[in-house]
Design a protein around this motif. Sequence first.
Motif, mmCIF file in Angstrom:
data_model
loop_
_atom_site.group_PDB
_atom_site.id
_atom_site.type_symbol
_atom_site.label_atom_id
_atom_site.label_comp_id
_atom_site.label_asym_id
_atom_site.label_seq_id
_atom_site.Cartn_x
_atom_site.Cartn_y
_atom_site.Cartn_z
ATOM 1 N N MET A 13 -7.871 11.629 1.198
ATOM 2 C CA MET A 13 -8.247 11.327 2.467
ATOM 3 C C MET A 13 -7.400 10.299 3.467
ATOM 4 S SD MET A 13 -12.173 12.691 2.359
ATOM 5 C CE MET A 13 -12.042 12.288 4.484
ATOM 6 N N ALA A 14 -7.487 8.739 2.859
ATOM 7 C CA ALA A 14 -7.266 8.195 3.669
ATOM 8 C C ALA A 14 -6.185 7.912 3.305
ATOM 9 C CB ALA A 14 -7.569 6.797 2.991
ATOM 10 N N ALA A 15 -4.569 8.511 2.358
ATOM 11 C CA ALA A 15 -3.548 8.230 2.716
ATOM 12 C C ALA A 15 -3.079 9.286 3.930
ATOM 13 C CB ALA A 15 -2.947 9.296 1.345
ATOM 14 N N LEU A 27 -6.644 -0.928 3.691
ATOM 15 C CA LEU A 27 -8.016 0.002 3.290
ATOM 16 C C LEU A 27 -8.693 -1.318 2.769
ATOM 17 C CD1 LEU A 27 -9.333 2.818 3.863
ATOM 18 C CD2 LEU A 27 -8.441 2.858 1.204
ATOM 19 N N VAL A 28 -10.391 -1.333 2.426
ATOM 20 C CA VAL A 28 -10.986 -2.573 1.952
ATOM 21 C C VAL A 28 -12.389 -1.307 1.482
ATOM 22 C CG1 VAL A 28 -12.984 -4.949 2.119
ATOM 23 C CG2 VAL A 28 -10.797 -4.141 3.957
ATOM 24 N N PHE A 39 -5.265 3.486 -6.176
ATOM 25 C CA PHE A 39 -3.730 3.024 -5.551
ATOM 26 C C PHE A 39 -2.119 3.861 -6.204
ATOM 27 C CE2 PHE A 39 -6.432 -0.411 -7.414
ATOM 28 C CZ PHE A 39 -6.292 -1.936 -6.400
ATOM 29 N N ALA A 40 -2.155 4.449 -7.488
ATOM 30 C CA ALA A 40 -1.706 6.015 -6.975
ATOM 31 C C ALA A 40 -1.191 6.510 -5.589
ATOM 32 C CB ALA A 40 -1.344 5.955 -8.578
ATOM 33 N N ILE A 41 -2.595 7.154 -5.159
ATOM 34 C CA ILE A 41 -2.357 7.710 -4.227
ATOM 35 C C ILE A 41 -2.213 7.044 -2.824
ATOM 36 C CG2 ILE A 41 -3.601 8.908 -2.990
ATOM 37 C CD1 ILE A 41 -5.409 10.312 -5.746
ATOM 38 N N LEU A 42 -2.373 5.946 -3.121
ATOM 39 C CA LEU A 42 -2.004 4.949 -1.416
ATOM 40 C C LEU A 42 -0.414 4.235 -1.264
ATOM 41 C CD1 LEU A 42 -5.409 3.530 -1.233
ATOM 42 C CD2 LEU A 42 -4.977 5.176 0.054
ATOM 43 N N LYS A 43 -0.185 4.528 -2.724
ATOM 44 C CA LYS A 43 1.376 4.497 -2.858
ATOM 45 C C LYS A 43 2.137 5.494 -1.979
ATOM 46 C CE LYS A 43 4.825 2.257 -5.821
ATOM 47 N NZ LYS A 43 4.888 1.906 -7.294
#
Length: 305
Positions: A13-15, A27-28, A39-43
């Motif tokens: 959702m954030a990505a 993102l905190v 980490f992998a999804i946000l990357k």
Amino acid sequence: MAKVSVTTLMAAMAAGLVSTIGKRCLLVLDAYFAVGPVFAILKQARDAGGKRLVHLVTRAKSNVVAYEGPPPPTGGRGRPRTYGAKFNLMALFENKLEAFVETELEIYGQSKALSVLCLDLIWKPVQEKIRFVLVADGTERFILMCSDLTLSAPDIICAYCYRFKIEVSFKVLKHLMGAFCYRFWTQAWPRIGKATLSDLSSVDSPRQKDLIGQTADAIEAFVNFGCIATGILQMIALNFHETIWSRYLGWLRTITSTIPSEEVVKSVIQEEYYHNFRIFSNDAIYRIIMSKNRKPHIERWSRAA
């Protein structure tokens, strides 16, 4: 198909949000989200030029381990080493105490002396370097992780401190605004029981799908209205704090800030509203509220008699 969990769902959702906005974000999160898939999804969220749109700051779990980079090849037989020396990061508070640097930071408006050690080490779940910031605050010890290797240790610590303000906002939404006290439901929604996810694969009726969609929309709208109301209280507190304090009828043992809390602002608005309630008698919203108002118990009892 990758397993869907709370952590991966939140990361996706954030990505998606960051990709839609198209601006770089930080993102905190807390230690619950310190897992490789997040980490992998946000990357994967990147702009048109291929640059990362979102980096992550999170608290590491107490058993976290990391590795130095691989040593140079020796030219001997066998596969070259993928990782270098292994570190149990919590043990470094004792083993590498002399390497910590004394740092003075301003946190929540107060000066704070911390001992900090910043290390860029390979974290196996993502198989790349993560910036680890080990922080000694008196007797308290904790480790922060950051995917952005250009962010300084003081900036990472300050960014993580904002998470506690988010927790305070959740407390206001829950206990003061009642934003999570919704009671929307429909019989069309399959029973969840002890499961953690709703299985909607059995729902094939267009009418049922429509009811479930309306229920989900009602829940989301209710929470959003609570967030909007909280934001309005905060704006009033910032812009009209002198007026709020002059009309506040409550008593506080200690006033720690010139800016009133959301609860103080809400109290003042409630008093003002009830004081001037009948002034709004010709207002459309007033008529809607009164049309849904229940009759007094005495009148119902008299009818029953």
